[in-house]
Design a protein around this motif. Structure first.
Motif, PDB file in Angstrom:
ATOM      1  N   MET A 129       8.598 -15.822  25.832  1.00 32.27           N
ATOM      2  CA  MET A 129       7.930 -16.133  24.560  1.00 32.27           C
ATOM      3  C   MET A 129       8.960 -16.162  23.430  1.00 32.27           C
ATOM      4  N   VAL A 130       8.520 -16.678  22.283  1.00 33.57           N
ATOM      5  CA  VAL A 130       9.318 -16.676  21.062  1.00 33.57           C
ATOM      6  C   VAL A 130       8.694 -15.634  20.134  1.00 33.57           C
ATOM      7  N   TRP A 131       9.488 -14.638  19.736  1.00 30.67           N
ATOM      8  CA  TRP A 131       8.988 -13.592  18.856  1.00 30.67           C
ATOM      9  C   TRP A 131       9.886 -13.502  17.629  1.00 30.67           C
ATOM     10  N   SER A 132       9.424 -12.783  16.669  1.00 26.48           N
ATOM     11  CA  SER A 132      10.187 -12.715  15.431  1.00 26.48           C
ATOM     12  C   SER A 132      10.151 -11.319  14.834  1.00 26.48           C
ATOM     13  N   THR A 133      11.240 -10.955  14.176  1.00 25.81           N
ATOM     14  CA  THR A 133      11.273  -9.737  13.377  1.00 25.81           C
ATOM     15  C   THR A 133      11.014 -10.130  11.931  1.00 25.81           C
ATOM     16  N   VAL A 134       9.992  -9.542  11.353  1.00 26.62           N
ATOM     17  CA  VAL A 134       9.606  -9.803   9.967  1.00 26.62           C
ATOM     18  C   VAL A 134       9.542  -8.446   9.261  1.00 26.62           C
ATOM     19  N   TYR A 135       9.130  -8.454   8.004  1.00 28.45           N
ATOM     20  CA  TYR A 135       8.741  -7.166   7.435  1.00 28.45           C
ATOM     21  C   TYR A 135       7.306  -7.270   6.961  1.00 28.45           C
ATOM     22  N   ALA A 136       6.630  -6.128   6.961  1.00 23.82           N
ATOM     23  CA  ALA A 136       5.211  -6.111   6.663  1.00 23.82           C
ATOM     24  C   ALA A 136       4.887  -5.036   5.631  1.00 23.82           C
ATOM     25  N   TYR A 137       3.728  -5.192   5.005  1.00 22.49           N
ATOM     26  CA  TYR A 137       3.281  -4.229   3.995  1.00 22.49           C
ATOM     27  C   TYR A 137       1.767  -4.087   4.082  1.00 22.49           C
ATOM     28  N   ASP A 138       1.274  -3.046   3.451  1.00 20.30           N
ATOM     29  CA  ASP A 138      -0.161  -2.789   3.387  1.00 20.30           C
ATOM     30  C   ASP A 138      -0.698  -3.423   2.106  1.00 20.30           C
ATOM     31  N   ALA A 139      -1.455  -4.505   2.254  1.00 14.37           N
ATOM     32  CA  ALA A 139      -1.940  -5.264   1.096  1.00 14.37           C
ATOM     33  C   ALA A 139      -2.881  -4.457   0.209  1.00 14.37           C
ATOM     34  N   SER A 140      -3.463  -3.393   0.732  1.00 19.00           N
ATOM     35  CA  SER A 140      -4.377  -2.578  -0.063  1.00 19.00           C
ATOM     36  C   SER A 140      -3.636  -1.617  -0.985  1.00 19.00           C
ATOM     37  N   LYS A 141      -2.321  -1.508  -0.798  1.00 17.69           N
ATOM     38  CA  LYS A 141      -1.548  -0.533  -1.564  1.00 17.69           C
ATOM     39  C   LYS A 141      -0.546  -1.160  -2.530  1.00 17.69           C
ATOM     40  N   LEU A 142      -0.369  -2.473  -2.464  1.00 18.72           N
ATOM     41  CA  LEU A 142       0.565  -3.149  -3.359  1.00 18.72           C
ATOM     42  C   LEU A 142      -0.193  -4.133  -4.244  1.00 18.72           C
ATOM     43  N   LYS A 143      -0.049  -3.992  -5.548  1.00 22.69           N
ATOM     44  CA  LYS A 143      -0.737  -4.895  -6.472  1.00 22.69           C
ATOM     45  C   LYS A 143      -0.111  -6.284  -6.452  1.00 22.69           C
ATOM     46  N   THR A 144       1.212  -6.308  -6.331  1.00 20.50           N
ATOM     47  CA  THR A 144       1.927  -7.586  -6.285  1.00 20.50           C
ATOM     48  C   THR A 144       2.533  -7.759  -4.897  1.00 20.50           C
ATOM     49  N   ALA A 145       2.205  -8.841  -4.241  1.00 18.68           N
ATOM     50  CA  ALA A 145       2.678  -9.054  -2.876  1.00 18.68           C
ATOM     51  C   ALA A 145       4.160  -9.408  -2.858  1.00 18.68           C
ATOM     52  N   PRO A 146       4.968  -8.767  -2.024  1.00 19.67           N
ATOM     53  CA  PRO A 146       6.362  -9.173  -1.866  1.00 19.67           C
ATOM     54  C   PRO A 146       6.423 -10.512  -1.148  1.00 19.67           C
ATOM     55  N   THR A 147       7.431 -11.293  -1.470  1.00 18.74           N
ATOM     56  CA  THR A 147       7.504 -12.638  -0.890  1.00 18.74           C
ATOM     57  C   THR A 147       8.852 -12.980  -0.275  1.00 18.74           C
ATOM     58  N   SER A 148       9.879 -12.166  -0.553  1.00 17.05           N
ATOM     59  CA  SER A 148      11.215 -12.505  -0.064  1.00 17.05           C
ATOM     60  C   SER A 148      11.914 -11.288   0.501  1.00 17.05           C
TER      61      SER A 148
END
Length: 351
Positions: A129-148
């Motif tokens: 398979m093709v997999w990826s390493t990303v970073y993740a966050y809890d959307a319920s705890k951050l008012k502004t979503a990170p994008t980069s």
């Protein structure tokens, strides 16, 4: 220089015979498989293992690990290989093949090889398979979503702990990209002493806020526990937590580092013929498409795409919107430099 795709040798003929051999189904025959465990292993059981058992009667026993070749090498040296099938990251697949730890594989046995993404079939293994390493966050705890990827390193804008795999691989690449290096130039820079220094200097800026993890299952758990604000993670683990456990987790795809996982048969495997037959089965379009149904990893075989639901395609690493600033991990670089960089990484951890 190591290279994943090599000229087939006469030795392939031996393994080709094994791949095409009809395996006699025996009630006691069980393949011992080592994988990365967790959500991926659960998906592999549904997409790969259970259909194969249903078709052949051959069962599976599974063991989890977090990569590396130390145990496999020790088995080969002791001439007591207890694994029949192994799930490998790319640089480990290269090294293991070069060092004779894996049996040769006949690529013709899996059908039309032109249907595969270039670089996903080697002399010893086939990509699962093709997999990826990303970073993740809890959307319920951050008012502004990170994008980069820059946001991951920005402690002023996003204060709090960061989760990272306890490995320089991907972490070094991210540090350089966040420091202004274009993804296409990352390995050129990282191949120099100054580039390695630059990566560690950037990591120094968040070092005191890093929570290290070693097992893929730990990353979403760190988010769920509130132990980190953001965490490096395998994309499938985050998607699985969001969809199956209803966690409010979001992935940031900027600077995702994608790679392949590989199926291979260890040298000296006691059920090598059955393991070879399994790899052929797991490398068919339907099997790949089924895996994507159970976890958000993409198929390395292009003709499997048409079998995947369009909504699911958007969750995969190879989706166009997710792939804009993707970096393919340079497996040859890590196969050649992992020992040296790992040594410095271990020293850096204690400083």
């Amino acid at each position: 220089m190591r290279t994943l795709i090599k000229t087939q040798s006469a030795a392939l003929a031996v393994f080709a015979a094994a791949a095409f051999t009809t395996v006699t189904t025996q009630a006691a025959e069980t393949l011992s498989v080592v994988t990365f465990g967790g959500a991926y292993e659960a998906a592999a059981k549904k997409a790969y293992f259970e259909p194969f058992t249903q078709a052949t009667g051959i069962g599976f026993s599974t063991e989890s690990y977090d990569g590396g070749l130390a145990k496999l090498s020790a088995m080969e040296q002791a001439k007591n290989t207890t694994w029949d099938l192994i799930d490998l990251e790319t640089n480990d697949a290269i090294t293991a093949c070069d060092e004779g730890l894996l049996q040769k594989f006949d690529r013709k046995s899996i059908g039309k090889t032109s249907d595969f993404i270039p670089g996903t079939i080697s002399d010893c293994a086939v990509a699962s398979m093709v997999w990826s390493t990303v970073y993740a966050y809890d959307a319920s705890k951050l008012k502004t979503a990170p994008t980069s990827i820059n946001d991951f390193f920005d402690l002023q804008k996003y204060p709090g702990k960061r989760g990272l795999r306890k490995s320089p691989k991907v972490t070094m690449e991210w540090a350089l990209i966040a420091d202004g290096v274009a993804p296409k130039d990352v390995y050129k820079v990282l191949a120099t002493p100054a580039g390695v220094d630059r990566a560690f200097k950037k990591l120094d800026t968040i070092k005191q806020n890093i929570v290290w993890w070693e097992s893929g299952a730990q990353a979403p758990q760190l988010l769920a526990d509130g132990a980190v604000v953001m965490t490096q993670a395998y994309n499938g683990r985050i998607s699985d937590a969001a969809q199956k456990d209803n966690k409010p987790f979001k992935s940031v795809w900027d600077a995702q580092v994608y790679d392949f996982d590989w199926w291979a048969v260890p040298t000296g495997a006691k059920h090598a013929d059955a393991a070879a037959k399994f790899i052929v089965s797991a490398s068919q379009p339907k099997a790949y498409a089924d895996l994507s149904k159970y976890i958000a990893y993409a198929p390395p075989r292009k003709d499997a795409i048409a079998l995947i639901d369009k909504q699911r395609l958007a969750d995969l690493p190879t989706a166009p919107d997710n792939f804009k600033r993707a970096l393919q991990i340079n497996a040859n670089f890590w196969a050649d430099n992992a020992d040296q960089i790992n040594k410095r990484f271990q020293v850096w951890l204690t400083q």
